[in-house]
Scaffold this motif. Sequence first.
Motif, PDB file in Angstrom:
ATOM      1  N   TYR A   1       0.831  -1.216   0.000  1.00 14.02           N
ATOM      2  CA  TYR A   1       0.000   0.000   0.000  1.00 14.02           C
ATOM      3  C   TYR A   1       0.864   1.263   0.000  1.00 14.02           C
ATOM      4  CZ  TYR A   1      -3.959  -3.070   1.127  1.00 14.02           C
ATOM      5  OH  TYR A   1      -4.923  -4.055   1.106  1.00 14.02           O
ATOM      6  N   LEU A   2       2.012   1.226   0.677  1.00 15.29           N
ATOM      7  CA  LEU A   2       2.928   2.367   0.631  1.00 15.29           C
ATOM      8  C   LEU A   2       3.479   2.549  -0.778  1.00 15.29           C
ATOM      9  CD1 LEU A   2       4.837   4.555   1.881  1.00 15.29           C
ATOM     10  CD2 LEU A   2       6.490   2.701   2.211  1.00 15.29           C
ATOM     11  N   THR A   3       3.998   1.471  -1.374  1.00 18.87           N
ATOM     12  CA  THR A   3       4.670   1.599  -2.671  1.00 18.87           C
ATOM     13  C   THR A   3       3.688   1.864  -3.805  1.00 18.87           C
ATOM     14  OG1 THR A   3       4.672  -0.819  -2.941  1.00 18.87           O
ATOM     15  CG2 THR A   3       6.622   0.179  -1.976  1.00 18.87           C
ATOM     16  N   ARG A   4       2.411   1.545  -3.584  1.00 17.65           N
ATOM     17  CA  ARG A   4       1.378   1.804  -4.586  1.00 17.65           C
ATOM     18  C   ARG A   4       0.589   3.075  -4.287  1.00 17.65           C
ATOM     19  NH1 ARG A   4      -2.071  -3.315  -3.855  1.00 17.65           N
ATOM     20  NH2 ARG A   4      -3.400  -2.260  -5.396  1.00 17.65           N
ATOM     21  N   SER A   5       0.908   3.760  -3.184  1.00 16.60           N
ATOM     22  CA  SER A   5       0.114   4.920  -2.770  1.00 16.60           C
ATOM     23  C   SER A   5       0.226   6.064  -3.771  1.00 16.60           C
ATOM     24  CB  SER A   5       0.554   5.410  -1.386  1.00 16.60           C
ATOM     25  OG  SER A   5       1.883   5.894  -1.427  1.00 16.60           O
ATOM     26  N   GLU A   6      -0.831   6.852  -3.843  1.00 20.95           N
ATOM     27  CA  GLU A   6      -0.881   7.973  -4.777  1.00 20.95           C
ATOM     28  C   GLU A   6       0.276   8.941  -4.541  1.00 20.95           C
ATOM     29  OE1 GLU A   6      -3.995  11.470  -6.294  1.00 20.95           O
ATOM     30  OE2 GLU A   6      -4.582  10.076  -4.706  1.00 20.95           O
TER      31      GLU A   6
ATOM     32  N   LEU B   1      11.213  10.566 -12.731  1.00 14.86           N
ATOM     33  CA  LEU B   1      11.728   9.678 -13.771  1.00 14.86           C
ATOM     34  C   LEU B   1      11.725  10.391 -15.121  1.00 14.86           C
ATOM     35  CD1 LEU B   1       9.971   6.321 -12.811  1.00 14.86           C
ATOM     36  CD2 LEU B   1      12.365   6.932 -12.431  1.00 14.86           C
ATOM     37  N   ASP B   2      12.745  10.135 -15.915  1.00 13.20           N
ATOM     38  CA  ASP B   2      12.912  10.813 -17.205  1.00 13.20           C
ATOM     39  C   ASP B   2      12.098  10.105 -18.284  1.00 13.20           C
ATOM     40  OD1 ASP B   2      13.926  12.548 -19.154  1.00 13.20           O
ATOM     41  OD2 ASP B   2      15.593  11.182 -19.595  1.00 13.20           O
ATOM     42  N   SER B   3      10.779  10.121 -18.112  1.00 11.65           N
ATOM     43  CA  SER B   3       9.893   9.425 -19.046  1.00 11.65           C
ATOM     44  C   SER B   3       8.456   9.791 -18.727  1.00 11.65           C
ATOM     45  CB  SER B   3      10.085   7.911 -18.909  1.00 11.65           C
ATOM     46  OG  SER B   3       9.076   7.216 -19.592  1.00 11.65           O
ATOM     47  N   ASP B   4       7.618   9.758 -19.759  1.00 12.94           N
ATOM     48  CA  ASP B   4       6.179   9.922 -19.550  1.00 12.94           C
ATOM     49  C   ASP B   4       5.461   8.582 -19.496  1.00 12.94           C
ATOM     50  OD1 ASP B   4       6.353  12.727 -19.545  1.00 12.94           O
ATOM     51  OD2 ASP B   4       6.246  12.807 -21.743  1.00 12.94           O
ATOM     52  N   ALA B   5       6.206   7.487 -19.590  1.00 17.89           N
ATOM     53  CA  ALA B   5       5.614   6.142 -19.549  1.00 17.89           C
ATOM     54  C   ALA B   5       5.116   5.837 -18.143  1.00 17.89           C
ATOM     55  CB  ALA B   5       6.650   5.109 -19.987  1.00 17.89           C
ATOM     56  N   PRO B   6       4.230   4.851 -17.993  1.00 16.79           N
ATOM     57  CA  PRO B   6       3.727   4.502 -16.664  1.00 16.79           C
ATOM     58  C   PRO B   6       4.846   4.107 -15.702  1.00 16.79           C
ATOM     59  CG  PRO B   6       2.393   3.461 -18.365  1.00 16.79           C
ATOM     60  CD  PRO B   6       3.566   4.077 -19.061  1.00 16.79           C
ATOM     61  N   VAL B   7       4.631   4.419 -14.412  1.00 17.84           N
ATOM     62  CA  VAL B   7       5.573   4.049 -13.351  1.00 17.84           C
ATOM     63  C   VAL B   7       5.376   2.575 -13.004  1.00 17.84           C
ATOM     64  CG1 VAL B   7       6.184   4.429 -10.921  1.00 17.84           C
ATOM     65  CG2 VAL B   7       5.645   6.390 -12.406  1.00 17.84           C
ATOM     66  N   CYS B   8       6.483   1.835 -12.943  1.00 22.26           N
ATOM     67  CA  CYS B   8       6.460   0.425 -12.547  1.00 22.26           C
ATOM     68  C   CYS B   8       7.296   0.249 -11.286  1.00 22.26           C
ATOM     69  CB  CYS B   8       7.024  -0.457 -13.661  1.00 22.26           C
ATOM     70  SG  CYS B   8       6.182  -0.274 -15.252  1.00 22.26           S
ATOM     71  N   HIS B   9       6.927  -0.735 -10.484  1.00 24.47           N
ATOM     72  CA  HIS B   9       7.658  -1.039  -9.253  1.00 24.47           C
ATOM     73  C   HIS B   9       8.626  -2.177  -9.551  1.00 24.47           C
ATOM     74  CE1 HIS B   9       8.027  -3.541  -5.537  1.00 24.47           C
ATOM     75  NE2 HIS B   9       8.115  -2.372  -4.934  1.00 24.47           N
ATOM     76  N   PHE B  10       9.936  -1.899  -9.504  1.00 23.37           N
ATOM     77  CA  PHE B  10      10.934  -2.934  -9.781  1.00 23.37           C
ATOM     78  C   PHE B  10      11.008  -3.912  -8.601  1.00 23.37           C
ATOM     79  CE2 PHE B  10      15.785  -3.687 -10.381  1.00 23.37           C
ATOM     80  CZ  PHE B  10      15.533  -4.978 -10.809  1.00 23.37           C
ATOM     81  N   HIS B  11      11.332  -3.391  -7.430  1.00 22.05           N
ATOM     82  CA  HIS B  11      11.293  -4.225  -6.216  1.00 22.05           C
ATOM     83  C   HIS B  11      11.314  -3.338  -4.980  1.00 22.05           C
ATOM     84  CE1 HIS B  11      15.838  -4.074  -6.902  1.00 22.05           C
ATOM     85  NE2 HIS B  11      15.702  -3.532  -5.715  1.00 22.05           N
ATOM     86  N   SER B  12      10.998  -3.927  -3.843  1.00 22.41           N
ATOM     87  CA  SER B  12      11.152  -3.268  -2.553  1.00 22.41           C
ATOM     88  C   SER B  12      12.025  -4.135  -1.673  1.00 22.41           C
ATOM     89  CB  SER B  12       9.795  -3.063  -1.858  1.00 22.41           C
ATOM     90  OG  SER B  12       9.053  -2.040  -2.470  1.00 22.41           O
ATOM     91  N   LYS B  13      12.695  -3.496  -0.739  1.00 24.68           N
ATOM     92  CA  LYS B  13      13.493  -4.268   0.209  1.00 24.68           C
ATOM     93  C   LYS B  13      13.417  -3.652   1.592  1.00 24.68           C
ATOM     94  CE  LYS B  13      17.542  -2.162  -1.987  1.00 24.68           C
ATOM     95  NZ  LYS B  13      17.749  -2.142  -3.422  1.00 24.68           N
ATOM     96  N   LEU B  14      13.365  -4.520   2.585  1.00 26.61           N
ATOM     97  CA  LEU B  14      13.426  -4.097   3.974  1.00 26.61           C
ATOM     98  C   LEU B  14      14.872  -4.235   4.423  1.00 26.61           C
ATOM     99  CD1 LEU B  14      11.834  -3.325   6.611  1.00 26.61           C
ATOM    100  CD2 LEU B  14      11.940  -5.758   7.165  1.00 26.61           C
TER     101      LEU B  14
END
Length: 285
Positions: free
Chosen positions: A74-79, A89-102
Amino acid sequence: MSLSTLTPAQVADFHRDGYVLVKGFCSKEETEKMYRTAIEDDAMRKNALDLNDLSGKKTRLSLWFKPGNDVFGYLTRSEKMVKSVAKLLDSDAPVCHFHSKLMQKEPRVGGAWEWHQDYGYWYKNQFVFPDQLLSVMVALTEANKENGCLQVIKGSHKLGRVNHGFSGEQVGADMVMVENALKTMELVYCEIDPGDALFFHSNLLHRSEANLSDKPRWSIIACYNSQSNLAYNETSTSWKTPVDMVPDEAILEWEADSLSSADFLKKENDPALKETGWEKDVKSS
């Protein structure tokens, strides 16, 4: 406090310095919920990777790809997160989540991270455009000099990619170039409070000392990619899947799943930890 997106001044700071710190990005309640989950969710412990630094101290992290319906998802997908990342990001393309780490730096035993650029790792995943990758570190506990806070070389993202070799089990930057950068640019200790967020470019040189204090230093780091930035050596698919954005209130108000179903990285599957042949030519510390 709710944030919609970064201000123009914050965006300018990021492009000039390679990073920008946003104080109070997450509320006290949001941060406490995430820290409690990090400690109590058994999936984090079971899927943690230990990586030795040069001295043999262990740095511990749990890394997963697809953002789910857990509190970190929910944090990484939050508005507030996705719209802020989109501005950097240097792009107008959609934002994608590569990975998260604790990141889990335990008192007195948590190891150092050697000088590196994230793109020094991700170059091995064969991402094409470093300006379309960035990381966001959200502090779950206080981070200061005593417990090994992040250090950055201000403006070092403008060096481009520096060669990387192995430092212990980690991938570290060529220390000749790091030392040159330190003669030329400012070293900054990023001392931050729980809930603060540090957005930083994939080519920003950064490191952290071992945690020799009696207090833990835990943080969540979410890494993002533009859908237009292809990776030719990455088996996960989250890097090219647009983020399914959720409202900011999801972090506190929505029912959260466990992380037990998350697609955690296994150490043997990480391209960054595999020899490619050129690492031996790099001078590490």
